[in-house]
Structure formats: C-alpha cells, structure tokens
Motif scaffolding. Structure first.
Motif, mmCIF file in Angstrom:
data_model
loop_
_atom_site.group_PDB
_atom_site.id
_atom_site.type_symbol
_atom_site.label_atom_id
_atom_site.label_comp_id
_atom_site.label_asym_id
_atom_site.label_seq_id
_atom_site.Cartn_x
_atom_site.Cartn_y
_atom_site.Cartn_z
ATOM 1 N N SER A 48 14.776 47.721 17.104
ATOM 2 C CA SER A 48 16.030 47.369 16.437
ATOM 3 C C SER A 48 16.828 48.643 16.235
ATOM 4 O O SER A 48 16.375 49.563 15.537
ATOM 5 C CB SER A 48 15.737 46.700 15.091
ATOM 6 O OG SER A 48 16.932 46.409 14.408
ATOM 7 N N PRO A 49 18.031 48.748 16.829
ATOM 8 C CA PRO A 49 18.748 50.032 16.843
ATOM 9 C C PRO A 49 19.355 50.445 15.512
ATOM 10 O O PRO A 49 19.839 51.562 15.385
ATOM 11 C CB PRO A 49 19.833 49.786 17.889
ATOM 12 C CG PRO A 49 20.065 48.320 17.857
ATOM 13 C CD PRO A 49 18.735 47.696 17.559
ATOM 14 N N GLY A 50 19.318 49.593 14.516
ATOM 15 C CA GLY A 50 19.891 49.971 13.230
ATOM 16 C C GLY A 50 21.388 49.746 13.207
ATOM 17 O O GLY A 50 21.982 49.164 14.118
ATOM 18 N N THR A 51 22.016 50.242 12.171
ATOM 19 C CA THR A 51 23.447 49.982 11.979
ATOM 20 C C THR A 51 24.330 50.785 12.918
ATOM 21 O O THR A 51 25.540 50.579 12.963
ATOM 22 C CB THR A 51 23.837 50.284 10.524
ATOM 23 O OG1 THR A 51 23.501 51.647 10.237
ATOM 24 C CG2 THR A 51 23.119 49.372 9.570
ATOM 25 N N ALA A 52 23.747 51.721 13.696
ATOM 26 C CA ALA A 52 24.549 52.519 14.624
ATOM 27 C C ALA A 52 25.016 51.695 15.823
ATOM 28 O O ALA A 52 25.888 52.117 16.566
ATOM 29 C CB ALA A 52 23.748 53.723 15.109
ATOM 30 N N GLY A 53 24.412 50.527 16.010
ATOM 31 C CA GLY A 53 24.832 49.672 17.107
ATOM 32 C C GLY A 53 23.883 49.735 18.273
ATOM 33 O O GLY A 53 22.931 50.517 18.310
ATOM 34 N N GLY A 54 24.140 48.886 19.287
ATOM 35 C CA GLY A 54 23.256 48.794 20.435
ATOM 36 C C GLY A 54 22.479 47.498 20.397
ATOM 37 O O GLY A 54 22.404 46.818 19.364
ATOM 38 N N ALA A 55 21.904 47.147 21.536
ATOM 39 C CA ALA A 55 21.209 45.868 21.666
ATOM 40 C C ALA A 55 19.770 45.966 21.165
ATOM 41 O O ALA A 55 19.110 46.996 21.311
ATOM 42 C CB ALA A 55 21.228 45.432 23.128
ATOM 43 N N VAL A 56 19.291 44.858 20.585
ATOM 44 C CA VAL A 56 17.871 44.745 20.245
ATOM 45 C C VAL A 56 17.084 44.610 21.546
ATOM 46 O O VAL A 56 17.464 43.856 22.449
ATOM 47 C CB VAL A 56 17.624 43.526 19.335
ATOM 48 C CG1 VAL A 56 16.131 43.292 19.142
ATOM 49 C CG2 VAL A 56 18.309 43.717 17.994
ATOM 50 N N GLN A 57 15.977 45.351 21.650
ATOM 51 C CA GLN A 57 15.136 45.307 22.852
ATOM 52 C C GLN A 57 13.742 44.833 22.480
ATOM 53 O O GLN A 57 13.257 45.095 21.365
ATOM 54 C CB GLN A 57 15.054 46.690 23.498
ATOM 55 C CG GLN A 57 16.393 47.316 23.859
ATOM 56 C CD GLN A 57 16.227 48.739 24.336
ATOM 57 O OE1 GLN A 57 15.371 49.043 25.170
ATOM 58 N NE2 GLN A 57 17.066 49.640 23.815
ATOM 59 N N THR A 58 13.077 44.159 23.425
ATOM 60 C CA THR A 58 11.703 43.699 23.188
ATOM 61 C C THR A 58 10.840 43.982 24.407
ATOM 62 O O THR A 58 11.323 43.993 25.550
ATOM 63 C CB THR A 58 11.651 42.191 22.883
ATOM 64 O OG1 THR A 58 12.192 41.459 23.984
ATOM 65 C CG2 THR A 58 12.411 41.864 21.608
ATOM 66 N N VAL A 59 9.556 44.221 24.136
ATOM 67 C CA VAL A 59 8.538 44.369 25.169
ATOM 68 C C VAL A 59 7.383 43.454 24.809
ATOM 69 O O VAL A 59 6.904 43.472 23.662
ATOM 70 C CB VAL A 59 8.049 45.829 25.288
ATOM 71 C CG1 VAL A 59 6.852 45.921 26.237
ATOM 72 C CG2 VAL A 59 9.166 46.729 25.764
ATOM 73 N N SER A 60 6.920 42.647 25.767
ATOM 74 C CA SER A 60 5.824 41.712 25.515
ATOM 75 C C SER A 60 4.484 42.359 25.862
ATOM 76 O O SER A 60 4.349 43.004 26.914
ATOM 77 C CB SER A 60 6.007 40.442 26.347
ATOM 78 O OG SER A 60 7.179 39.757 25.957
ATOM 79 N N LEU A 61 3.511 42.172 24.986
ATOM 80 C CA LEU A 61 2.146 42.642 25.229
ATOM 81 C C LEU A 61 1.227 41.434 25.365
ATOM 82 O O LEU A 61 1.322 40.485 24.581
ATOM 83 C CB LEU A 61 1.675 43.528 24.081
ATOM 84 C CG LEU A 61 2.468 44.826 23.840
ATOM 85 C CD1 LEU A 61 1.862 45.596 22.669
ATOM 86 C CD2 LEU A 61 2.506 45.692 25.084
ATOM 87 N N ALA A 62 0.330 41.473 26.349
ATOM 88 C CA ALA A 62 -0.582 40.346 26.571
ATOM 89 C C ALA A 62 -1.585 40.215 25.433
ATOM 90 O O ALA A 62 -1.880 39.117 24.959
ATOM 91 C CB ALA A 62 -1.315 40.514 27.899
ATOM 92 N N SER A 63 -2.108 41.349 24.955
ATOM 93 C CA SER A 63 -3.067 41.353 23.846
ATOM 94 C C SER A 63 -3.500 42.782 23.591
ATOM 95 O O SER A 63 -3.399 43.649 24.469
ATOM 96 C CB SER A 63 -4.292 40.496 24.167
ATOM 97 O OG SER A 63 -5.156 40.402 23.052
ATOM 98 N N LEU A 64 -3.966 43.027 22.382
ATOM 99 C CA LEU A 64 -4.614 44.292 22.037
ATOM 100 C C LEU A 64 -5.985 43.967 21.463
ATOM 101 O O LEU A 64 -6.093 43.199 20.490
ATOM 102 C CB LEU A 64 -3.788 45.078 21.023
ATOM 103 C CG LEU A 64 -2.634 45.930 21.532
ATOM 104 C CD1 LEU A 64 -1.954 46.647 20.359
ATOM 105 C CD2 LEU A 64 -3.086 46.946 22.573
ATOM 106 N N GLY A 65 -7.030 44.543 22.042
ATOM 107 C CA GLY A 65 -8.372 44.306 21.541
ATOM 108 C C GLY A 65 -8.642 45.067 20.252
ATOM 109 O O GLY A 65 -7.839 45.903 19.825
ATOM 110 N N PRO A 66 -9.781 44.817 19.614
ATOM 111 C CA PRO A 66 -10.132 45.537 18.381
ATOM 112 C C PRO A 66 -10.176 47.045 18.612
ATOM 113 O O PRO A 66 -10.838 47.517 19.542
ATOM 114 C CB PRO A 66 -11.526 44.992 18.036
ATOM 115 C CG PRO A 66 -11.624 43.694 18.763
ATOM 116 C CD PRO A 66 -10.811 43.840 20.003
ATOM 117 N N GLY A 67 -9.427 47.788 17.827
ATOM 118 C CA GLY A 67 -9.399 49.239 17.959
ATOM 119 C C GLY A 67 -8.540 49.758 19.098
ATOM 120 O O GLY A 67 -8.445 50.973 19.282
#
Length: 261
Positions: A196-215
């Motif tokens: 989230s770029p904050g109040t300075a402007g710019g587009a919200v970006q997302t990256v998808s993760l398949a999963s994170l194992g324990p640790g």
C-alpha cells in the motif's frame, strides 16, 4: 460412577484378623486422588482441552461427597491465574446423593475444560470434601496435578522487515523487498502480500503466495514511488484474512524510509 460393596467373612482367630486389617490399611488406596493431567493441542481452538479424573473414596461417617476444580493457567510472561469457566471454582456433588456412604464406594469424575488459551501451561488444583450428619464437614483435602502445556498450532504469517533500494531504477522510484515469514507450527496455505503506497499516491500492488510452511520465509518485491517519510508505504501479509492466523498484530509493517541523497 461405580459403586461396589464387599462383605467380609468372620475369622476364627483374633490375631490373624488383626494382622490382615493392618495390611489392608497399609495397602488401601488414598481417599482422594487425581489421574495425570492431560493437555490436548489442536488447530481448532474450540477443541483445545485440559482434563483430569478425580477419584474420591469413603471415609468413616460420610453422608455426602463434593469436589471443586480450579484450573490454573499460565500464559507466557504472566503469573498463574484461575480460569473462569462453567463450574470451575464451584462445588460439584454426585448425581447419586448417597454415594460415599458405604465403605466400598468410589466416585470418579472426569473433568475436561475446552477452548483453553494457547500457548499456555496448565495445572489443576482440586479440593475434596466429606460431609457427615447435619452438614458437618468431616474432612477437606486439596490435591494438585503436575503441569502440562497447550501449544498454539495455527500458522502465524508476518512481515519481518522491508528493505528499500533505489539502485537501477528511474529517479523517483524505489524497490521494496519485504521479508515475509510464517512463525507458526502449520503451513499457511495461499495468501496475498499487499503493498500500500500510503498517502503519497500510486497503485496498490499484490503478490500471491502459494503457501509458507512452518518456519519458512520468502522475499516479496515491489517497485513504487520513492519512500516518503511523511507518508511511508505499508506492506501487509494476508490483508483478506485467508489464513487462520492466530496473531494478526504482526501482519502489517510500515516502511522506514532511508534518507535520500
């Protein structure tokens, strides 16, 4: 509950009878006892539990029995405190009010407390009470169990850090490298990391993760406007709450902007 009555036959000789009585007293089970405490850790918090079985026996002149369970909970960094739930801290009596009046009577009561907190350690403090005629308390005894631990098994995804770099980018842009981890005991399953770029402007970006194992941990990269101390961006792990995350206080991290030349 079980009730049994034993009938002793008469003995011809006095001395052997006295000796058998002494041996019986020496081998007699305690009038109040507890089984080993048992803790159950599960992914579903509603099914986490702590249990014990109390065992109470007749003492002479008993008219009624009662037992009171106290469950002591110790969360990390705190002193033990009693759990307030259901009939904890209150006297419980047998469904058969005459149980305990006969010498062979035994009252076994299974006590299980569900939906307990985790991570935490627990122990039971159980008070037994024998009452005679006219409500006179004949005896009272308190027995404590050992301790057992309930572990938190759910995943805990978090943003550990965000590095800011400008090398190789057009002026006015920065590269943001977020270190995302799972410090829980179970794999997270799929989730999204959001920039989230904050109040300075710019587009919200997302990256998808398949999963994170324990640790496990991974680095997630974004390119956005140059970091501005007055309106810094934020990186959020799992903004849609797709993960059954037990601690959401560490899911978001506001970027600390470096000084730009």
């Amino acid at each position: 509950m079980r009730r049994s009555v034993a009938v002793l036959g008469a003995c011809a000789a006095v001395a052997p009878f006295a000796a058998s009585q002494t041996s019986a007293r020496a081998d007699a089970p305690p009038s109040a006892a507890l089984t080993k405490i048992a803790c159950r850790s599960t992914l579903n918090p509603l099914k986490r539990s702590v249990s014990v079985v109390s065992i109470m026996r007749h003492i002479p002149a008993t008219r009624s029995l009662a037992v009171r369970f106290t469950l002591l909970e110790k969360l990390p960094g705190t002193a033990p405190t009693p759990v307030r739930d259901g009939d904890l801290g209150h006297w419980t009596t047998p469904t058969d009010p005459t149980l305990g009046q006969l010498p062979a009577d035994v009252w076994r009561l299974d006590k299980t407390v569900y939906n307990v907190d985790a991570p935490a350690t627990y122990r039971f403090r159980v008070t037994f009470r024998w009452t005679g005629r006219d409500g006179t308390v004949l005896s009272r005894e308190t027995v404590r169990t050992g301790r057992c631990a309930v572990r938190e098994l759910r995943p805990d995804v978090l943003v550990r850090s965000v590095a800011v770099r400008s090398t190789g980018l057009a002026p006015g842009n920065d590269r943001y490298v977020a270190l995302v981890a799972n410090q829980g005991r179970t794999a997270s399953g799929p989730f999204v990391v959001e920039f989230s770029p904050g109040t300075a402007g710019g587009a919200v970006q997302t990256v998808s993760l398949a999963s994170l194992g324990p640790g496990a941990r991974t680095r997630v990269r974004f390119v956005g406007r140059a970091c501005d101390e007055a309106a810094p961006p934020t990186v959020i792990a799992d903004p849609a709450h797709a993960v059954d995350d037990f601690d959401r206080s560490n899911n978001a991290l506001t970027v600390r902007c470096p000084a730009h030349p």
